[in-house]
Write an enzyme that holds these catalytic residues in place. Sequence first.
Site, PDB file in Angstrom:
ATOM      1  N   GLU A  51      -1.143  -0.140   7.088  1.00 14.11           N
ATOM      2  CA  GLU A  51      -1.283   1.148   6.404  1.00 14.11           C
ATOM      3  C   GLU A  51      -0.366   1.289   5.185  1.00 14.11           C
ATOM      4  O   GLU A  51      -0.647   2.056   4.268  1.00 14.11           O
ATOM      5  CB  GLU A  51      -1.043   2.310   7.364  1.00 14.11           C
ATOM      6  CG  GLU A  51      -2.135   2.481   8.428  1.00 14.11           C
ATOM      7  CD  GLU A  51      -1.862   1.695   9.700  1.00 14.11           C
ATOM      8  OE1 GLU A  51      -0.953   0.832   9.689  1.00 14.11           O
ATOM      9  OE2 GLU A  51      -2.560   1.933  10.712  1.00 14.11           O
ATOM     10  N   PHE A 113       0.314  10.827  23.349  1.00 11.00           N
ATOM     11  CA  PHE A 113       0.179   9.460  22.827  1.00 11.00           C
ATOM     12  C   PHE A 113      -0.106   9.502  21.307  1.00 11.00           C
ATOM     13  O   PHE A 113      -0.979  10.231  20.865  1.00 11.00           O
ATOM     14  CB  PHE A 113      -0.973   8.763  23.563  1.00 11.00           C
ATOM     15  CG  PHE A 113      -1.268   7.379  23.050  1.00 11.00           C
ATOM     16  CD1 PHE A 113      -0.308   6.372  23.139  1.00 11.00           C
ATOM     17  CD2 PHE A 113      -2.490   7.074  22.458  1.00 11.00           C
ATOM     18  CE1 PHE A 113      -0.566   5.099  22.658  1.00 11.00           C
ATOM     19  CE2 PHE A 113      -2.755   5.807  21.967  1.00 11.00           C
ATOM     20  CZ  PHE A 113      -1.780   4.817  22.068  1.00 11.00           C
ATOM     21  N   GLN A 114       0.646   8.736  20.574  1.00  9.94           N
ATOM     22  CA  GLN A 114       0.510   8.625  19.111  1.00  9.94           C
ATOM     23  C   GLN A 114       0.690   9.957  18.383  1.00  9.94           C
ATOM     24  O   GLN A 114       0.049  10.212  17.364  1.00  9.94           O
ATOM     25  CB  GLN A 114      -0.807   7.960  18.725  1.00  9.94           C
ATOM     26  CG  GLN A 114      -0.842   6.506  19.182  1.00  9.94           C
ATOM     27  CD  GLN A 114      -1.934   5.680  18.578  1.00  9.94           C
ATOM     28  OE1 GLN A 114      -3.005   6.179  18.280  1.00  9.94           O
ATOM     29  NE2 GLN A 114      -1.662   4.398  18.394  1.00  9.94           N
ATOM     30  N   LYS A 163      -7.293  16.209  15.764  1.00  4.17           N
ATOM     31  CA  LYS A 163      -8.593  15.625  16.122  1.00  4.17           C
ATOM     32  C   LYS A 163      -9.652  16.686  16.432  1.00  4.17           C
ATOM     33  O   LYS A 163     -10.819  16.548  16.045  1.00  4.17           O
ATOM     34  CB  LYS A 163      -8.424  14.681  17.321  1.00  4.17           C
ATOM     35  CG  LYS A 163      -9.701  13.924  17.639  1.00  4.17           C
ATOM     36  CD  LYS A 163      -9.477  12.778  18.595  1.00  4.17           C
ATOM     37  CE  LYS A 163     -10.786  12.031  18.830  1.00  4.17           C
ATOM     38  NZ  LYS A 163     -10.611  10.883  19.727  1.00  4.17           N
ATOM     39  N   MET A 483      17.343 -11.367  -6.876  1.00 14.27           N
ATOM     40  CA  MET A 483      18.154 -10.285  -7.418  1.00 14.27           C
ATOM     41  C   MET A 483      19.402 -10.046  -6.561  1.00 14.27           C
ATOM     42  O   MET A 483      20.481  -9.758  -7.080  1.00 14.27           O
ATOM     43  CB  MET A 483      17.310  -9.002  -7.521  1.00 14.27           C
ATOM     44  CG  MET A 483      17.969  -7.904  -8.305  1.00 14.27           C
ATOM     45  SD  MET A 483      18.458  -8.427  -9.962  1.00 14.27           S
ATOM     46  CE  MET A 483      17.116  -7.792 -10.947  1.00 14.27           C
TER      47      MET A 483
HETATM   48  C1  LIG Z   1      11.601  -3.124   0.998  1.00 20.30           C
HETATM   49  C2  LIG Z   1      12.817  -3.604   0.272  1.00 20.30           C
HETATM   50  N1  LIG Z   1      13.808  -4.203   0.966  1.00 20.30           N
HETATM   51  C3  LIG Z   1      14.915  -4.652   0.312  1.00 20.30           C
HETATM   52  C4  LIG Z   1      15.049  -4.502  -1.030  1.00 20.30           C
HETATM   53  C5  LIG Z   1      16.308  -4.981  -1.766  1.00 20.30           C
HETATM   54  N2  LIG Z   1      15.984  -6.038  -2.720  1.00 20.30           N
HETATM   55  C6  LIG Z   1      15.828  -5.791  -4.035  1.00 20.30           C
HETATM   56  S1  LIG Z   1      15.398  -7.151  -4.903  1.00 20.30           S
HETATM   57  C7  LIG Z   1      15.444  -8.114  -3.536  1.00 20.30           C
HETATM   58  C8  LIG Z   1      15.114  -9.587  -3.605  1.00 20.30           C
HETATM   59  C9  LIG Z   1      13.698  -9.831  -3.929  1.00 20.30           C
HETATM   60  O1  LIG Z   1      13.416 -11.187  -3.748  1.00 20.30           O
HETATM   61  P1  LIG Z   1      12.087 -11.844  -4.288  1.00 20.30           P
HETATM   62  O2  LIG Z   1      10.923 -11.004  -3.936  1.00 20.30           O
HETATM   63  O3  LIG Z   1      12.040 -13.257  -3.841  1.00 20.30           O
HETATM   64  O4  LIG Z   1      12.257 -11.721  -5.857  1.00 20.30           O
HETATM   65  P2  LIG Z   1      13.313 -12.384  -6.866  1.00 20.30           P
HETATM   66  O5  LIG Z   1      14.434 -11.406  -7.034  1.00 20.30           O
HETATM   67  O6  LIG Z   1      13.766 -13.687  -6.290  1.00 20.30           O
HETATM   68  O7  LIG Z   1      12.533 -12.559  -8.128  1.00 20.30           O
HETATM   69  C10 LIG Z   1      15.804  -7.369  -2.413  1.00 20.30           C
HETATM   70  C11 LIG Z   1      15.969  -7.907  -1.043  1.00 20.30           C
HETATM   71  C12 LIG Z   1      13.986  -3.841  -1.699  1.00 20.30           C
HETATM   72  N3  LIG Z   1      14.030  -3.607  -3.003  1.00 20.30           N
HETATM   73  N4  LIG Z   1      12.879  -3.437  -1.039  1.00 20.30           N
END
Ligand SMILES: Cc1ncc(C[n+]2csc(CCOP(=O)(O)OP(=O)(O)O)c2C)c(N)n1
Length: 575
Positions: A51, A113-114, A163, A483
């Site tokens: 979802e 439930f739910q 519902k 990042m």
């Molecule tokens: C749902 C979620 N969890 C954690 C983060 C924190 N976060 C920001 S950038 C990043 C790394 C992203 O890695 P990747 O998708 O491999 O991209 P890259 O930076 O290597 O290009 C994380 C963990 C986030 N932005 N969103």
Amino acid sequence: MELLSGADMVVRSLADEGVKHIYGYPGGALLHVYDAIFRQKEVSHILVRHEQAAAHMADGYARATGKPGVALVTSGPGATNTITGIATAYMDSIPMVIISGQVPSAAIGSDMFQEVDMVGISRPIVKHSFLVKRAEDIPEIIKKAFYLAQTGRPGPVVVDIPKDITDPNLKFEYQYPETIKLRSYTPPSKGHNGQIRKAVDLLMQARRPIIYAGGGVIMGNASTQLTQLAKDLNVPVTNTLNGLGGFPGSDCQFVGMLGMHGSYCANMAMHHADIILAVGARFDDRVTNNTAKFCPDAKIIHIDIDPASISKTITADVPIVGPVGAVLDGFLRHITDYSGSRDQEAIDAWWRQIDEWRDSRGGLFPYDKGDGTILKPQQVIEALYEVTGGDAFVTSDVGQHQMFAAQYYRFDKPNRWINSGGLGTMGFGLPAAMGVKLTHPDATVACVTGEGSIQMNIQELSTCLQYDLGVKIINVNNQALGMVRQWQDMMYDSRYSHSYMESLPSFVKLAESYGHVGIQVTTPSDLRPAMEEAFSLKDRLVFMDIRVDANEHVYPMQIKDGSMRDLWLSKTERT
Ligand SMILES: Cc1ncc(C[n+]2csc(CCOP(=O)(O)OP(=O)(O)O)c2C)c(N)n1
């Protein structure tokens, strides 16, 4: 008058609202509605695999078209799975209607439930919500939901339907309202003329003006007026991350994105400006850096549809509340009528300074191409730009790849760059691309992602096969949560705590197992031909797994607690 059940009313109301696609997932509380969907042809339902993806699909559709996207989910976990998607839309002011099933009215509060209190859980991240109490109210509530989602400052609206309200055996008179009245909700339809005149006077007398334009220009459908204004005034323009495409990215007046990973030129120009015209932008922390040090010499003109955004973080000298398009139309009229003179010499000197900031760095986003043995992530985006002729819809996930896409793909049109700027939601990119592709089946749609982000909604590759969604996935694979790793390099002496992944799948085999095409690229010379091949397969989903340098950082990068001009320019240079 026609008699319909509540379930049929939900679907008919959507059809009468002009909705073509809804994205959803069935469950007990929604079974009457799903049966109503089965018995009609006007509204197509897209069955996602999670979802969260339904909400992001609706969001991607909304960002590409400006119209509200619709997600349909069951009660309990179906509803809670959309929360990240709703928050993503809320943070970026995206119009969306989320219809959630609920346990029968009489059971609400009994921990059935739910059962979850969807209205309560989503309250801080919606523009408005409704709990439907009578089937007869459904048409009016749906009409209101769409009106609220897309007028004023857009945002997500939840409609929670117990519902029993959708009981197929209970029928009521149905008529979809043409108009609705909402007491105490009157979004402004124009800006204050006196304030507009004052702003134009300031702009005409400015010596170092700049336009700082955000996502409000895109959602407000005002990029034509913005471009005209920038041309009439001959001033530099910078865009926020979400504003990219609101002004043509390849125009010579464009100085690049500003803020955290904005260009040296844009950040320097903002810092030294004497007049900043902020249009549909909210001075968020990813732009301003330390607000106490923000643009010390500037007077601020701030146009926004939402009065609560004005002077929220940075005090506006000339606040103008109103729809950006109508307000900018007013600017254009007053400029034509302006009888005073402009200090042309000062404007020329300002442009010389801007050019020097741009040229002294060798362009807006210079980078070291290395010795050519290993692919740089920036090269991937440059190749994407060239192969797609700059004309693709590009969605992204969150991380370094997102910033590289924003920096190197020059968006000349609005609604083409689709990313989660405010919430920064990994997992957004693929479902958002699916929402775009469904509504623009002939367009080129690319999802720029990383091997971390793509795995957050990778199950949607199955949905893509079912509905023939030929999006191109550009996995900028640095085998790290890049990042996070960059911050660990810069602030934690390269202690890579949980920012790399072992046991990554073979993305090529994974794509193939879902029935798609997978291509891996490991060397710089293979990039261009592989990308051309991927985009020549028009109707197929192609997953490009592209191995890039894991040690690359995104620059410029604002230095914490500094002003806009305090930037890291490379691993060793700072301003
Ligand atoms: C749902 C979620 N969890 C954690 C983060 C924190 N976060 C920001 S950038 C990043 C790394 C992203 O890695 P990747 O998708 O491999 O991209 P890259 O930076 O290597 O290009 C994380 C963990 C986030 N932005 N969103």
